[in-house]
Write a protein that holds these residues in place. Structure first.
Motif, PDB file in Angstrom:
ATOM      1  N   ARG A  53       0.833  -1.207   0.000  1.00 29.84           N
ATOM      2  CA  ARG A  53       0.000   0.000   0.000  1.00 29.84           C
ATOM      3  C   ARG A  53       0.865   1.253   0.000  1.00 29.84           C
ATOM      4  O   ARG A  53       0.621   2.194  -0.766  1.00 29.84           O
ATOM      5  CB  ARG A  53      -0.909  -0.013   1.231  1.00 29.84           C
ATOM      6  CG  ARG A  53      -1.792   1.233   1.353  1.00 29.84           C
ATOM      7  CD  ARG A  53      -2.363   1.387   2.738  1.00 29.84           C
ATOM      8  NE  ARG A  53      -1.274   1.556   3.694  1.00 29.84           N
ATOM      9  CZ  ARG A  53      -1.377   1.282   4.994  1.00 29.84           C
ATOM     10  NH1 ARG A  53      -2.497   0.818   5.487  1.00 29.84           N
ATOM     11  NH2 ARG A  53      -0.347   1.471   5.800  1.00 29.84           N
ATOM     12  N   ASP A  54       1.875   1.258   0.841  1.00 31.99           N
ATOM     13  CA  ASP A  54       2.758   2.428   0.918  1.00 31.99           C
ATOM     14  C   ASP A  54       3.514   2.637  -0.393  1.00 31.99           C
ATOM     15  O   ASP A  54       3.702   3.781  -0.837  1.00 31.99           O
ATOM     16  CB  ASP A  54       3.737   2.267   2.082  1.00 31.99           C
ATOM     17  CG  ASP A  54       3.034   2.270   3.430  1.00 31.99           C
ATOM     18  OD1 ASP A  54       1.849   2.686   3.503  1.00 31.99           O
ATOM     19  OD2 ASP A  54       3.667   1.838   4.420  1.00 31.99           O
ATOM     20  N   ALA A  55       3.937   1.545  -1.033  1.00 29.06           N
ATOM     21  CA  ALA A  55       4.642   1.653  -2.309  1.00 29.06           C
ATOM     22  C   ALA A  55       3.721   2.223  -3.383  1.00 29.06           C
ATOM     23  O   ALA A  55       4.129   3.086  -4.172  1.00 29.06           O
ATOM     24  CB  ALA A  55       5.178   0.290  -2.741  1.00 29.06           C
ATOM     25  N   SER A  58       3.278   5.886  -2.795  1.00 30.15           N
ATOM     26  CA  SER A  58       4.489   6.612  -3.150  1.00 30.15           C
ATOM     27  C   SER A  58       4.598   6.810  -4.661  1.00 30.15           C
ATOM     28  O   SER A  58       4.898   7.919  -5.135  1.00 30.15           O
ATOM     29  CB  SER A  58       5.716   5.849  -2.633  1.00 30.15           C
ATOM     30  OG  SER A  58       6.888   6.459  -3.039  1.00 30.15           O
ATOM     31  N   VAL A  59       4.315   5.761  -5.409  1.00 26.37           N
ATOM     32  CA  VAL A  59       4.375   5.859  -6.873  1.00 26.37           C
ATOM     33  C   VAL A  59       3.297   6.812  -7.366  1.00 26.37           C
ATOM     34  O   VAL A  59       3.529   7.647  -8.255  1.00 26.37           O
ATOM     35  CB  VAL A  59       4.213   4.467  -7.521  1.00 26.37           C
ATOM     36  CG1 VAL A  59       3.988   4.576  -9.019  1.00 26.37           C
ATOM     37  CG2 VAL A  59       5.417   3.594  -7.205  1.00 26.37           C
ATOM     38  N   LYS A  60       2.119   6.732  -6.786  1.00 21.04           N
ATOM     39  CA  LYS A  60       1.013   7.611  -7.173  1.00 21.04           C
ATOM     40  C   LYS A  60       1.372   9.072  -6.916  1.00 21.04           C
ATOM     41  O   LYS A  60       1.111   9.940  -7.762  1.00 21.04           O
ATOM     42  CB  LYS A  60      -0.252   7.225  -6.391  1.00 21.04           C
ATOM     43  CG  LYS A  60      -1.473   7.984  -6.817  1.00 21.04           C
ATOM     44  CD  LYS A  60      -2.700   7.507  -6.037  1.00 21.04           C
ATOM     45  CE  LYS A  60      -3.921   8.309  -6.414  1.00 21.04           C
ATOM     46  NZ  LYS A  60      -5.111   7.881  -5.659  1.00 21.04           N
ATOM     47  N   GLU A  61       1.996   9.345  -5.789  1.00 22.41           N
ATOM     48  CA  GLU A  61       2.394  10.728  -5.472  1.00 22.41           C
ATOM     49  C   GLU A  61       3.473  11.232  -6.421  1.00 22.41           C
ATOM     50  O   GLU A  61       3.470  12.397  -6.807  1.00 22.41           O
ATOM     51  CB  GLU A  61       2.892  10.809  -4.017  1.00 22.41           C
ATOM     52  CG  GLU A  61       1.784  10.667  -3.000  1.00 22.41           C
ATOM     53  CD  GLU A  61       2.303  10.599  -1.557  1.00 22.41           C
ATOM     54  OE1 GLU A  61       3.538  10.615  -1.366  1.00 22.41           O
ATOM     55  OE2 GLU A  61       1.469  10.492  -0.655  1.00 22.41           O
ATOM     56  N   GLU A  62       4.372  10.355  -6.812  1.00 26.28           N
ATOM     57  CA  GLU A  62       5.437  10.744  -7.744  1.00 26.28           C
ATOM     58  C   GLU A  62       4.868  11.050  -9.132  1.00 26.28           C
ATOM     59  O   GLU A  62       5.416  11.881  -9.862  1.00 26.28           O
ATOM     60  CB  GLU A  62       6.504   9.653  -7.849  1.00 26.28           C
ATOM     61  CG  GLU A  62       7.374   9.546  -6.610  1.00 26.28           C
ATOM     62  CD  GLU A  62       8.413   8.445  -6.730  1.00 26.28           C
ATOM     63  OE1 GLU A  62       8.632   7.937  -7.825  1.00 26.28           O
ATOM     64  OE2 GLU A  62       8.993   8.092  -5.694  1.00 26.28           O
ATOM     65  N   LEU A  63       3.802  10.365  -9.506  1.00 23.79           N
ATOM     66  CA  LEU A  63       3.200  10.573 -10.818  1.00 23.79           C
ATOM     67  C   LEU A  63       2.374  11.850 -10.883  1.00 23.79           C
ATOM     68  O   LEU A  63       2.151  12.391 -11.954  1.00 23.79           O
ATOM     69  CB  LEU A  63       2.335   9.377 -11.221  1.00 23.79           C
ATOM     70  CG  LEU A  63       3.096   8.064 -11.494  1.00 23.79           C
ATOM     71  CD1 LEU A  63       2.088   6.947 -11.753  1.00 23.79           C
ATOM     72  CD2 LEU A  63       4.046   8.224 -12.652  1.00 23.79           C
ATOM     73  N   GLU A  64       1.941  12.326  -9.739  1.00 25.06           N
ATOM     74  CA  GLU A  64       1.096  13.531  -9.737  1.00 25.06           C
ATOM     75  C   GLU A  64       1.852  14.797  -9.840  1.00 25.06           C
ATOM     76  O   GLU A  64       2.878  15.133  -9.859  1.00 25.06           O
ATOM     77  CB  GLU A  64       0.243  13.563  -8.452  1.00 25.06           C
ATOM     78  CG  GLU A  64      -0.815  12.486  -8.447  1.00 25.06           C
ATOM     79  CD  GLU A  64      -1.629  12.495  -7.159  1.00 25.06           C
ATOM     80  OE1 GLU A  64      -1.259  13.171  -6.182  1.00 25.06           O
ATOM     81  OE2 GLU A  64      -2.649  11.825  -7.133  1.00 25.06           O
TER      82      GLU A  64
END
Length: 64
Positions: A53-55, A58-64
């Motif tokens: 979930r944390d990964a 993290s990826v979702k936040e980096e893509l935004e």
């Protein structure tokens, strides 16, 4: 012969009690072991789920 029958019965009954006690001990040990395995499995699965979930977050936040 009649004196041996009660003695034999006593030996058989005490042997049965010992077997019953041994069976209970094995049963309790098995229950404790399987409970410990189950809890460890649950905890490991929870940790994997939280890390996944944390990964993803993290990826979702980096893509935004």
């Amino acid at each position: 012969m009649s004196k041996l029958v009660p003695l034999f019965a006593l030996l058989v009954l005490s042997g049965c009690a010992d077997l019953k006690h041994a069976g209970q001990d094995i049963g309790h040990a098995t229950k404790k072991t399987t409970t410990a395995i189950g809890h460890a499995t649950r905890d490991a699965t929870r940790e994997i789920g939280h890390a996944s979930r944390d990964a993803v977050k993290s990826v979702k936040e980096e893509l935004e």
